[in-house]
Scaffold this motif. Structure first.
Motif, PDB file in Angstrom:
ATOM      1  N   GLN A  28     -53.566 -25.259 -41.660  1.00 55.63           N
ATOM      2  CA  GLN A  28     -54.145 -25.984 -40.532  1.00 55.63           C
ATOM      3  C   GLN A  28     -53.301 -25.731 -39.279  1.00 55.63           C
ATOM      4  OE1 GLN A  28     -56.928 -28.061 -40.592  1.00 55.63           O
ATOM      5  NE2 GLN A  28     -57.223 -27.243 -42.661  1.00 55.63           N
ATOM      6  N   TYR A  29     -53.961 -25.453 -38.182  1.00 61.81           N
ATOM      7  CA  TYR A  29     -53.240 -25.459 -36.901  1.00 61.81           C
ATOM      8  C   TYR A  29     -54.183 -25.960 -35.818  1.00 61.81           C
ATOM      9  CZ  TYR A  29     -55.257 -20.725 -36.257  1.00 61.81           C
ATOM     10  OH  TYR A  29     -56.089 -19.660 -36.164  1.00 61.81           O
ATOM     11  N   PRO A  30     -53.619 -26.436 -34.707  1.00 60.84           N
ATOM     12  CA  PRO A  30     -54.448 -27.115 -33.708  1.00 60.84           C
ATOM     13  C   PRO A  30     -55.623 -26.251 -33.234  1.00 60.84           C
ATOM     14  CG  PRO A  30     -52.137 -27.311 -33.140  1.00 60.84           C
ATOM     15  CD  PRO A  30     -52.210 -26.385 -34.290  1.00 60.84           C
ATOM     16  N   ALA A  31     -56.712 -26.917 -32.981  1.00 57.04           N
ATOM     17  CA  ALA A  31     -57.926 -26.215 -32.542  1.00 57.04           C
ATOM     18  C   ALA A  31     -57.871 -25.890 -31.053  1.00 57.04           C
ATOM     19  CB  ALA A  31     -59.142 -27.078 -32.849  1.00 57.04           C
ATOM     20  N   ASN A  32     -56.716 -26.137 -30.423  1.00 61.26           N
ATOM     21  CA  ASN A  32     -56.609 -25.902 -28.977  1.00 61.26           C
ATOM     22  C   ASN A  32     -56.416 -24.436 -28.619  1.00 61.26           C
ATOM     23  OD1 ASN A  32     -55.339 -28.476 -29.935  1.00 61.26           O
ATOM     24  ND2 ASN A  32     -55.619 -28.961 -27.783  1.00 61.26           N
ATOM     25  N   ILE A  33     -56.096 -23.641 -29.627  1.00 53.75           N
ATOM     26  CA  ILE A  33     -55.718 -22.249 -29.361  1.00 53.75           C
ATOM     27  C   ILE A  33     -56.939 -21.330 -29.292  1.00 53.75           C
ATOM     28  CG2 ILE A  33     -54.175 -20.388 -30.153  1.00 53.75           C
ATOM     29  CD1 ILE A  33     -52.748 -23.042 -29.936  1.00 53.75           C
ATOM     30  N   ARG A  34     -57.023 -20.584 -28.207  1.00 53.61           N
ATOM     31  CA  ARG A  34     -58.015 -19.495 -28.120  1.00 53.61           C
ATOM     32  C   ARG A  34     -57.234 -18.198 -28.320  1.00 53.61           C
ATOM     33  NH1 ARG A  34     -59.563 -24.467 -26.382  1.00 53.61           N
ATOM     34  NH2 ARG A  34     -61.584 -24.466 -25.323  1.00 53.61           N
ATOM     35  N   VAL A  35     -57.559 -17.492 -29.368  1.00 56.18           N
ATOM     36  CA  VAL A  35     -56.815 -16.269 -29.680  1.00 56.18           C
ATOM     37  C   VAL A  35     -57.470 -15.061 -29.008  1.00 56.18           C
ATOM     38  CG1 VAL A  35     -56.185 -14.685 -31.534  1.00 56.18           C
ATOM     39  CG2 VAL A  35     -55.908 -17.150 -31.857  1.00 56.18           C
ATOM     40  N   ILE A  36     -56.670 -14.282 -28.329  1.00 58.62           N
ATOM     41  CA  ILE A  36     -57.178 -13.034 -27.746  1.00 58.62           C
ATOM     42  C   ILE A  36     -56.381 -11.874 -28.339  1.00 58.62           C
ATOM     43  CG2 ILE A  36     -57.447 -11.681 -25.629  1.00 58.62           C
ATOM     44  CD1 ILE A  36     -57.984 -14.273 -24.171  1.00 58.62           C
ATOM     45  N   GLU A  37     -57.110 -10.935 -28.907  1.00 55.96           N
ATOM     46  CA  GLU A  37     -56.450  -9.815 -29.574  1.00 55.96           C
ATOM     47  C   GLU A  37     -56.077  -8.737 -28.557  1.00 55.96           C
ATOM     48  OE1 GLU A  37     -58.905  -8.073 -32.666  1.00 55.96           O
ATOM     49  OE2 GLU A  37     -57.902  -6.163 -32.308  1.00 55.96           O
ATOM     50  N   MET A  38     -54.869  -8.223 -28.707  1.00 54.72           N
ATOM     51  CA  MET A  38     -54.434  -7.107 -27.857  1.00 54.72           C
ATOM     52  C   MET A  38     -54.043  -5.951 -28.768  1.00 54.72           C
ATOM     53  SD  MET A  38     -52.036  -8.575 -24.851  1.00 54.72           S
ATOM     54  CE  MET A  38     -50.850  -9.448 -25.821  1.00 54.72           C
ATOM     55  N   PRO A  39     -54.189  -4.722 -28.317  1.00 50.39           N
ATOM     56  CA  PRO A  39     -53.780  -3.600 -29.164  1.00 50.39           C
ATOM     57  C   PRO A  39     -52.274  -3.625 -29.432  1.00 50.39           C
ATOM     58  CG  PRO A  39     -54.413  -2.849 -26.968  1.00 50.39           C
ATOM     59  CD  PRO A  39     -54.812  -4.276 -27.067  1.00 50.39           C
ATOM     60  N   CYS A  40     -51.521  -4.218 -28.505  1.00 51.82           N
ATOM     61  CA  CYS A  40     -50.060  -4.286 -28.618  1.00 51.82           C
ATOM     62  C   CYS A  40     -49.644  -5.310 -27.572  1.00 51.82           C
ATOM     63  CB  CYS A  40     -49.454  -2.918 -28.272  1.00 51.82           C
ATOM     64  SG  CYS A  40     -47.650  -2.929 -28.059  1.00 51.82           S
ATOM     65  N   SER A  41     -48.560  -6.047 -27.821  1.00 52.64           N
ATOM     66  CA  SER A  41     -48.145  -7.016 -26.792  1.00 52.64           C
ATOM     67  C   SER A  41     -47.726  -6.276 -25.518  1.00 52.64           C
ATOM     68  CB  SER A  41     -47.025  -7.924 -27.299  1.00 52.64           C
ATOM     69  OG  SER A  41     -45.887  -7.167 -27.635  1.00 52.64           O
ATOM     70  N   GLY A  42     -47.484  -4.967 -25.649  1.00 53.14           N
ATOM     71  CA  GLY A  42     -47.179  -4.141 -24.482  1.00 53.14           C
ATOM     72  C   GLY A  42     -48.333  -4.073 -23.502  1.00 53.14           C
ATOM     73  N   LYS A  43     -49.508  -4.572 -23.919  1.00 56.05           N
ATOM     74  CA  LYS A  43     -50.666  -4.620 -23.021  1.00 56.05           C
ATOM     75  C   LYS A  43     -50.556  -5.823 -22.075  1.00 56.05           C
ATOM     76  CE  LYS A  43     -54.893  -3.098 -22.001  1.00 56.05           C
ATOM     77  NZ  LYS A  43     -54.636  -3.278 -20.576  1.00 56.05           N
ATOM     78  N   THR A  44     -49.612  -6.694 -22.327  1.00 58.26           N
ATOM     79  CA  THR A  44     -49.430  -7.895 -21.492  1.00 58.26           C
ATOM     80  C   THR A  44     -49.357  -7.534 -20.014  1.00 58.26           C
ATOM     81  OG1 THR A  44     -48.208  -8.944 -23.273  1.00 58.26           O
ATOM     82  CG2 THR A  44     -47.948  -9.906 -21.095  1.00 58.26           C
ATOM     83  N   ASP A  45     -50.161  -8.249 -19.225  1.00 60.52           N
ATOM     84  CA  ASP A  45     -50.275  -7.942 -17.805  1.00 60.52           C
ATOM     85  C   ASP A  45     -50.102  -9.248 -17.027  1.00 60.52           C
ATOM     86  OD1 ASP A  45     -51.425  -7.597 -15.222  1.00 60.52           O
ATOM     87  OD2 ASP A  45     -52.548  -5.864 -15.956  1.00 60.52           O
ATOM     88  N   VAL A  46     -49.180  -9.245 -16.070  1.00 63.46           N
ATOM     89  CA  VAL A  46     -48.902 -10.457 -15.291  1.00 63.46           C
ATOM     90  C   VAL A  46     -50.185 -11.010 -14.679  1.00 63.46           C
ATOM     91  CG1 VAL A  46     -47.671 -11.365 -13.288  1.00 63.46           C
ATOM     92  CG2 VAL A  46     -46.547  -9.731 -14.782  1.00 63.46           C
ATOM     93  N   ARG A  47     -50.996 -10.103 -14.159  1.00 63.34           N
ATOM     94  CA  ARG A  47     -52.249 -10.496 -13.512  1.00 63.34           C
ATOM     95  C   ARG A  47     -53.141 -11.276 -14.476  1.00 63.34           C
ATOM     96  NH1 ARG A  47     -55.472 -12.419 -11.463  1.00 63.34           N
ATOM     97  NH2 ARG A  47     -57.167 -11.813 -10.062  1.00 63.34           N
ATOM     98  N   VAL A  48     -53.224 -10.788 -15.713  1.00 57.46           N
ATOM     99  CA  VAL A  48     -54.099 -11.421 -16.702  1.00 57.46           C
ATOM    100  C   VAL A  48     -53.529 -12.771 -17.144  1.00 57.46           C
ATOM    101  CG1 VAL A  48     -55.086 -11.160 -19.018  1.00 57.46           C
ATOM    102  CG2 VAL A  48     -55.029  -9.206 -17.462  1.00 57.46           C
ATOM    103  N   LEU A  49     -52.209 -12.853 -17.270  1.00 56.38           N
ATOM    104  CA  LEU A  49     -51.582 -14.124 -17.640  1.00 56.38           C
ATOM    105  C   LEU A  49     -51.902 -15.182 -16.576  1.00 56.38           C
ATOM    106  CD1 LEU A  49     -48.052 -12.948 -18.890  1.00 56.38           C
ATOM    107  CD2 LEU A  49     -50.050 -13.533 -20.277  1.00 56.38           C
ATOM    108  N   LEU A  50     -51.778 -14.769 -15.297  1.00 52.71           N
ATOM    109  CA  LEU A  50     -52.084 -15.709 -14.211  1.00 52.71           C
ATOM    110  C   LEU A  50     -53.555 -16.099 -14.244  1.00 52.71           C
ATOM    111  CD1 LEU A  50     -50.118 -14.309 -11.119  1.00 52.71           C
ATOM    112  CD2 LEU A  50     -49.423 -16.071 -12.735  1.00 52.71           C
TER     113      LEU A  50
END
Ligand code: SF4
Ligand code: SF4
Lengths: 159, 223
Positions: A30-52
């Motif tokens: 069980q984990y909280p239902a508050n989380i929306r999971v978004i799949e990335m090919p790699c965490s290296g895809k992390t983009d400041v613009r998208v986080l904002l």
């Protein structure tokens, strides 16, 4: 703030966190239902613009899940993600939203229970912080997926 | 290329406090390469400003455009259709040249989002260093391709100054002594005798004095 249910976006690396989420599911954790999971090919895809953008569209908290340090499928993606998360935290601090609403975690594909634990921990953290200041002044639109009022027009290079 | 870095968000926000709708203009030139003012940074700045203002209960509308370059009139002209009456301010993420060009062309409050730093190059990804002081008359042929004007802390032309220690500058031990570099380089080239020539004072009239400098290429002019 007791019935505050935060909206949390979790950007998950396909090779670790996403598999860990799968495992958590198979284990019926069980984990909280508050989380929306978004799949990335790699965490290296992390983009400041998208986080904002996640915050702008109504998230109260955002976290990035990458592989254990040294174990990135693409070698350095998670280190890069870490630095970009740090940069985005700085911007969130400057805006006054608070960098603590953004976090980077590392886990492996075998760590299903850790996935659930992180979801739990982070949800607790955001619940304590309360709604994002953006959602305080302007309650987010009721309908799912509507996000902010779309007041930005994007135009590419000047033709 | 020209190296610039972002002004603090609060400073930029303070400049457009009264605006309701702004045009945020990126530049696809130098500042894209040094990751200060390209399309991505334009998006980040616009988002950050919107969120800041939303938080303050004073929402801001943004329009984002990234021009190929802000230092050419053709591209600056292409902005015309976005500079509508309801735009209260334009934020330029170009070097100071771009900011001035936008301000000249459009009768709006134009503000810089960047601090323009120097003429430099990429040392490694994410690190840029000054390499030229734009002095107007290059003397690199005398110094083995190492610029004493900008890389020597004292800009001396007959170096080293005497404070050089273990190849480092006395002003900052992180900085290699430019004159040590020049010496080493000329030695490898077998041209140490160049150092025996005393350099006369440089003709600084070609540098910053006398108003804006101009370069004209008659052969490519249209009129
Ligand atoms: S001598 Fe002048 S033009 Fe040449 S690199 Fe140095 S500052 Fe630039
Ligand atoms: S130590 Fe070298 S670089 Fe530093 S001021 Fe003296 S000559 Fe210039």
């Amino acid at each position: 703030m007791q019935d505050f249910e935060p909206k949390i976006v979790a950007f998950c690396c396909y090779y670790c966190a996403y598999s860990a989420a799968d495992l958590a599911g198979s284990l019926r954790l069980q984990y909280p239902a508050n989380i929306r999971v978004i799949e990335m090919p790699c965490s290296g895809k992390t983009d400041v613009r998208v986080l904002l953008e996640a915050f702008e569209k109504g998230a109260d908290g955002v976290y990035v899940l990458g592989c254990m340090e040294g174990d990135c499928h693409f070698l350095k993606g998670n280190y890069r993600a870490k630095r970009r998360v740090k940069q985005a935290k700085k911007i969130l601090d400057e805006i006054g939203i608070g960098g603590e609403r953004l976090e980077m975690y590392n886990l492996s594909a075998a760590m299903g229970p850790r996935f659930a634990e992180i979801a739990q921990e982070f949800t607790e953290r955001i619940k304590k912080l309360g709604p994002s200041p953006l959602n305080k002044n302007y309650p987010p639109p009721p309908k799912e997926g509507e996000g902010h009022k779309g007041n930005s027009t994007k135009a590419g290079e000047g033709e | 290329m020209i190296i610039a870095e972002a002004k603090p968000l609060a400073e930029v926000a303070g400049l457009i406090n009264d605006a309701q709708k702004i045009l945020v203009v990126g530049c696809g030139g130098c500042v894209t390469v040094c990751l200060a003012g390209g399309e991505k940074e334009t998006g980040i700045l616009a988002a950050a400003l919107r969120m800041l203002r939303k938080k303050e209960g004073n929402p801001l509308e943004t329009v984002e455009v990234t021009l190929t370059r802000q230092c050419d009139p053709e591209y600056v002209d292409m902005l015309a259709k976005y500079v509508t009456d309801d735009i209260d301010a334009i934020i330029s993420l170009a070097c100071g040249v771009g900011v001035q060009f936008l301000a000249e062309r459009y009768p709006k409050w134009v503000v810089p989002a960047l601090n323009t730093k120097f003429a430099g190059a990429t040392i490694e990804h994410g690190v840029w260093e000054e390499r030229c002081g734009l002095c107007g008359e290059c003397i690199l042929y005398k110094t083995g391709g190492i610029c004493p004007v900008i890389r020597c802390s004292k800009s001396i032309l007959n170096g080293p100054c005497g404070g050089s220690q273990n190849g480092k500058c006395e002003v900052n031990p992180e900085t290699p002594c430019a004159w040590q570099l020049i010496y080493d380089r000329l030695k490898t080239l077998g041209k140490l005798d160049l150092l025996l020539e005393i350099q006369p004072p440089k003709d600084w009239s070609k540098s910053r004095d006398g108003g804006p400098r101009k370069v004209v290429r008659e052969d490519v002019r249209l009129a």
